[in-house]
Every structure is written in structure tokens, then in C-alpha cells.
Design a protein around this motif. Structure first.
Motif, PDB file in Angstrom:
ATOM      1  N   ASP A   1       0.845  -1.189   0.000  1.00 28.95           N
ATOM      2  CA  ASP A   1       0.000   0.000   0.000  1.00 28.95           C
ATOM      3  C   ASP A   1       0.882   1.242   0.000  1.00 28.95           C
ATOM      4  O   ASP A   1       1.801   1.365   0.820  1.00 28.95           O
ATOM      5  CB  ASP A   1      -0.873  -0.001   1.255  1.00 28.95           C
ATOM      6  CG  ASP A   1      -2.310   0.353   0.955  1.00 28.95           C
ATOM      7  OD1 ASP A   1      -2.536   1.086  -0.017  1.00 28.95           O
ATOM      8  OD2 ASP A   1      -3.201  -0.109   1.682  1.00 28.95           O
ATOM      9  N   ASN A   2       0.587   2.162  -0.900  1.00 28.68           N
ATOM     10  CA  ASN A   2       1.334   3.413  -0.957  1.00 28.68           C
ATOM     11  C   ASN A   2       0.764   4.458  -0.003  1.00 28.68           C
ATOM     12  O   ASN A   2      -0.404   4.395   0.390  1.00 28.68           O
ATOM     13  CB  ASN A   2       1.312   3.977  -2.383  1.00 28.68           C
ATOM     14  CG  ASN A   2       2.387   3.360  -3.257  1.00 28.68           C
ATOM     15  OD1 ASN A   2       3.547   3.300  -2.860  1.00 28.68           O
ATOM     16  ND2 ASN A   2       2.010   2.888  -4.436  1.00 28.68           N
ATOM     17  N   PHE A   3       1.600   5.423   0.353  1.00 26.13           N
ATOM     18  CA  PHE A   3       1.198   6.583   1.138  1.00 26.13           C
ATOM     19  C   PHE A   3       1.646   7.843   0.405  1.00 26.13           C
ATOM     20  O   PHE A   3       2.720   7.865  -0.205  1.00 26.13           O
ATOM     21  CB  PHE A   3       1.834   6.557   2.530  1.00 26.13           C
ATOM     22  CG  PHE A   3       1.267   5.501   3.439  1.00 26.13           C
ATOM     23  CD1 PHE A   3       0.273   5.813   4.357  1.00 26.13           C
ATOM     24  CD2 PHE A   3       1.723   4.190   3.379  1.00 26.13           C
ATOM     25  CE1 PHE A   3      -0.244   4.837   5.203  1.00 26.13           C
ATOM     26  CE2 PHE A   3       1.206   3.212   4.209  1.00 26.13           C
ATOM     27  CZ  PHE A   3       0.215   3.532   5.127  1.00 26.13           C
TER      28      PHE A   3
ATOM     29  N   PHE B   1      -1.919   0.833  -5.876  1.00 31.33           N
ATOM     30  CA  PHE B   1      -1.042  -0.030  -5.091  1.00 31.33           C
ATOM     31  C   PHE B   1       0.280  -0.288  -5.818  1.00 31.33           C
ATOM     32  O   PHE B   1       0.365  -0.218  -7.051  1.00 31.33           O
ATOM     33  CB  PHE B   1      -1.707  -1.401  -4.852  1.00 31.33           C
ATOM     34  CG  PHE B   1      -2.793  -1.395  -3.827  1.00 31.33           C
ATOM     35  CD1 PHE B   1      -2.531  -1.695  -2.502  1.00 31.33           C
ATOM     36  CD2 PHE B   1      -4.112  -1.113  -4.185  1.00 31.33           C
ATOM     37  CE1 PHE B   1      -3.544  -1.716  -1.548  1.00 31.33           C
ATOM     38  CE2 PHE B   1      -5.124  -1.127  -3.250  1.00 31.33           C
ATOM     39  CZ  PHE B   1      -4.843  -1.423  -1.925  1.00 31.33           C
TER      40      PHE B   1
ATOM     41  N   THR C   1       6.217   1.797   2.694  1.00 28.06           N
ATOM     42  CA  THR C   1       5.048   1.164   2.103  1.00 28.06           C
ATOM     43  C   THR C   1       4.470   0.189   3.121  1.00 28.06           C
ATOM     44  O   THR C   1       5.188  -0.291   4.005  1.00 28.06           O
ATOM     45  CB  THR C   1       5.392   0.400   0.806  1.00 28.06           C
ATOM     46  OG1 THR C   1       6.515  -0.463   1.041  1.00 28.06           O
ATOM     47  CG2 THR C   1       5.695   1.355  -0.338  1.00 28.06           C
TER      48      THR C   1
ATOM     49  N   ASN D   1      -3.452   7.078   2.285  1.00 24.99           N
ATOM     50  CA  ASN D   1      -3.303   6.221   1.107  1.00 24.99           C
ATOM     51  C   ASN D   1      -3.958   6.890  -0.094  1.00 24.99           C
ATOM     52  O   ASN D   1      -4.873   7.706   0.065  1.00 24.99           O
ATOM     53  CB  ASN D   1      -3.971   4.861   1.335  1.00 24.99           C
ATOM     54  CG  ASN D   1      -3.414   4.107   2.523  1.00 24.99           C
ATOM     55  OD1 ASN D   1      -4.163   3.682   3.380  1.00 24.99           O
ATOM     56  ND2 ASN D   1      -2.112   3.933   2.566  1.00 24.99           N
TER      57      ASN D   1
END
Length: 357
Positions: free
Chosen positions: A149-151, A324, A283, A231
């Protein structure tokens, strides 16, 4: 499946009437061929010998209903059922107590149980560090990294800062704790990233925890906080509406999606924080584990299952909508990543004072 066993010598079998001698008028070769054919009957089929579930599979979610992990688990459940990828039902069960410790300890105690799997986030690392619960990812069996998962660092679109450098400078000029950083939960991913920014850039924020990413985005739109590290999927609608501005993504590479999202810009248009001068990478894991003591063929079954899940259009669409990182790891590669991620979390949480002593 029971193993195929040769009959005991003391028991008479249907094969006892065959005398494998060269009969009159027949060649030795034909007799040998007959023996070989009969021998094949005693060899189990390799495909039939492969393990597969014999009853319902419990899919544990170490978080409450409605959150990201719960949504992903239920989407996977739907994909498996729709595409008939399993011969047995898969049942999602939420065990969120103790910041997910309830779920982790349940799987940890499920020795040699191949009918229970768990989906994990980075609370796999943060929960034992923050709570002192006697648990480690090594207490379970890694199966596969499904994705990361990206931020993204977000500010209100009316804010003057248009880069991480300008944001950090403004935070420094404002003085310690003047800038408010909103995030989901305490001593979890959002606050850990906030602490990493503080450690890297030499700034100090006031961290404001909320129940979910939707609340965080709404607070930032209303200018009740100065920034967030939501996110992509949690703030994309506000970006499209022109209410929020993304400054950088915390992954080591840009998000590869180039389809325009807002104002002619794509996810790929957002620079990484590191390339923008903010030396922070982070991540969040989306992975699958089993309990201890399971066999290699049982692990292989689930690796193959999730490879099939990832090939479906439903999964690909979900990955694109959530921006993602679609990394997939198994075996030693996954274990190497887990070891490095555990060290990263311990370092960040120790420095921030989040680790339970």
C-alpha cells in the motif's frame, strides 16, 4: 488421500495368479511389458497427490470490519468464489482485539492447521512493538506478499506549499508542533511516517489521530489540519474535486499509473519523497500467512491460489483504483523483505518512543 501400498506377502491378492515367467509361445519382452503395465497401477498420480483443502478455510482479518484489510479480504473471497478457484468455501473472520494481536495470536497457536490463513498489514510489526504482545512474524508461516500500500503526503489545495521542500521549510518556520499532521490511529503506519519525516527533516508536528482515512481527508479539506499521509484511495476523490494536492509518494519509485486522475495529472506525475529531497521511504504490507508447522505442498497450494487471484480482472482493477505497488513475493524473497521491514519499524518506533519498554 491414502498412500497406495503394496499388498502384504501374507495376503493373497488378485495379482498372485500371475506367474511372471516366460510362457510358451510368448516373448520375454511381452511378459516384461505386462509386468510394467501392472506396476504402473501401483504408482499414485502426482496431480492427485497434491494437497488441497478438505473443509472450509478460515480467512482471519486482524482488524475490524470496513477497513482496508477487511475490504481486501472480502474482495479476495468474492474473486475466489466467482471464479471457482477453490473447491471449499473461504470464510472471512475479523479478530481485531489488541490492535490485531487477537488475530495474530490465534494463527500463531494454529499449529499444523492448513485450513486457516491470515491477511496482514504492517501491524504485523507495529502491534508487538507498541503493545509488548509476545509475537513475531516468525511465529507464523509466510505465504505471499500480495501488494504494498502506498502513502502520499497531502496538503490542502489552497496551501502555498507545492513541494515537500516548501512544506518542510514552512513547518520549520512555523515552530515546533505548530503544523498539525492528521492520520489514522496512534503508533501505527500514519504516525510512524510522521515520525520518520520529523527524524529526517528535523521538524516537529502535532499528530492528530482519527478513526479512518476518510475522516482524515475531510479534516484536511476543512483546513483543520495542515497535512496528512493518507493512502491514495483515501484521498483521490478530494484530489479530483480540486480540494487536496499531493506533494510526494513515499514509495522508492513513482507509481507507474499514467492515466490522468485530476487536473491532467496522473499518479505517475507525483514525485517520490526521496527524489524531492525528503529522505523517507515507506510502504505498507498486504500479505498472507499461515500458522506454524504447515507443509511445503500446503504452502504451495495457497501460493498458486493467490497467483490465480492476481491474474483476474477484478484484482487488477482494484490495484489500479487504489494505486497499489503490485509487488509479489514468496519464499526466501518474501522472508528477506519481512526481515528488513521488521528492522525498519523497530528503528523508527524506538527513535519515536513508540516501543513498549
Amino acid at each position: 488421500m491414502k498412500d497406495v501400498q503394496r499388498p502384504r506377502c501374507a495376503r493373497k491378492t488378485p495379482f498372485d495368479s500371475f506367474a511372471f515367467k516366460k510362457p510358451y509361445g510368448r516373448s520375454l519382452a511381452s511378459g516384461t511389458a505386462l509386468a510394467g503395465a501392472l506396476g504402473l497401477l501401483l504408482i499414485p498420480n502426482a496431480a492427485q497427490a497434491a494437497w488441497e483443502p478438505t473443509k472450509s478455510v478460515e480467512f482471519v482479518v486482524p482488524a475490524g470490519t470496513g477497513g482496508g484489510a477487511d475490504q481486501m479480504a472480502r474482495m479476495i473471497q468474492g474473486i475466489i468464489q466467482k471464479n471457482n478457484l477453490m473447491g471449499q468455501p473461504i470464510v472471512v473472520i475479523n479478530k481485531s482485539g489488541g490492535a490485531g494481536a487477537e488475530g495474530f495470536l490465534d494463527v500463531k497457536s494454529s499449529n499444523r492447521n492448513p485450513h486457516k490463513i491470515i491477511i496482514t498489514l504492517s501491524n504485523l510489526f507495529t502491534t508487538p512493538l507498541a503493545t509488548g504482545v509476545p509475537f513475531s512474524w516468525k511465529d507464523m508461516t509466510p505465504v505471499a506478499m500480495l501488494a504494498l500500500d502506498n502513502f502520499v503526503l497531502w496538503v490542502n489545495s489552497e496551501a502555498p506549499q507545492k513541494s515537500p521542500k516548501e512544506f518542510v521549510e514552512a513547518a520549520k518556520e512555523g515552530g515546533a508542533n505548530r503544523f498539525k499532521m492528521g492520520g489514522t490511529g496512534s503508533k501505527q503506519e500514519d504516525q510512524i511516517i510522521t515520525a520518520a519525516i520529523e527524524q529526517s527533516a528535523g521538524v516537529t508536528f502535532t499528530y492528530v489521530p482519527y478513526k479512518g482515512g476518510g475522516d482524515v481527508a475531510a479534516q484536511l479539506v476543512g483546513n483543520h489540519i495542515n497535512a496528512s499521509v493518507n493512502n491514495p484511495i483515501e484521498a483521490v476523490s478530494q484530489w479530483r474535486a480540486g480540494a487536496l494536492r499531493p506533494l510526494c509518494v513515499f514509495d522508492k519509485e513513482r507509481i507507474p499509473l499514467k492515466e490522468p486522475v485530476a487536473d491532467g495529472k496522473s499518479w505517475n506525475s507525483i514525485p517520490t519523497c526521496k527524489e524531492s529531497g525528503l529522505d523517507v521511504e515507506y510502504t505498507m504490507l498486504r500479505g498472507i500467512f499461515m500458522g506454524p508447522g504447515v507443509t511445503p505442498d500446503q504452502i504451495a497450494y495457497y501460493v498458486d491460489l493467490f497467483k490465480k487471484v492476481r491474474e483476474t480482472e477484478e484484482w487488477k482493477d482494484f490495484m489500479a483504483k487504489g494505486a497499489f505497488n503490485v509487488s509479489f513475493k514468496t519464499g526466501d524473497d518474501f522472508k528477506t523483505w519481512l526481515t528488513a521491514a521488521e528492522t525498519q519499524h523497530k528503528t523508527l518506533m524506538d527513535k519515536a518512543g513508540f516501543t513498549k519498554q
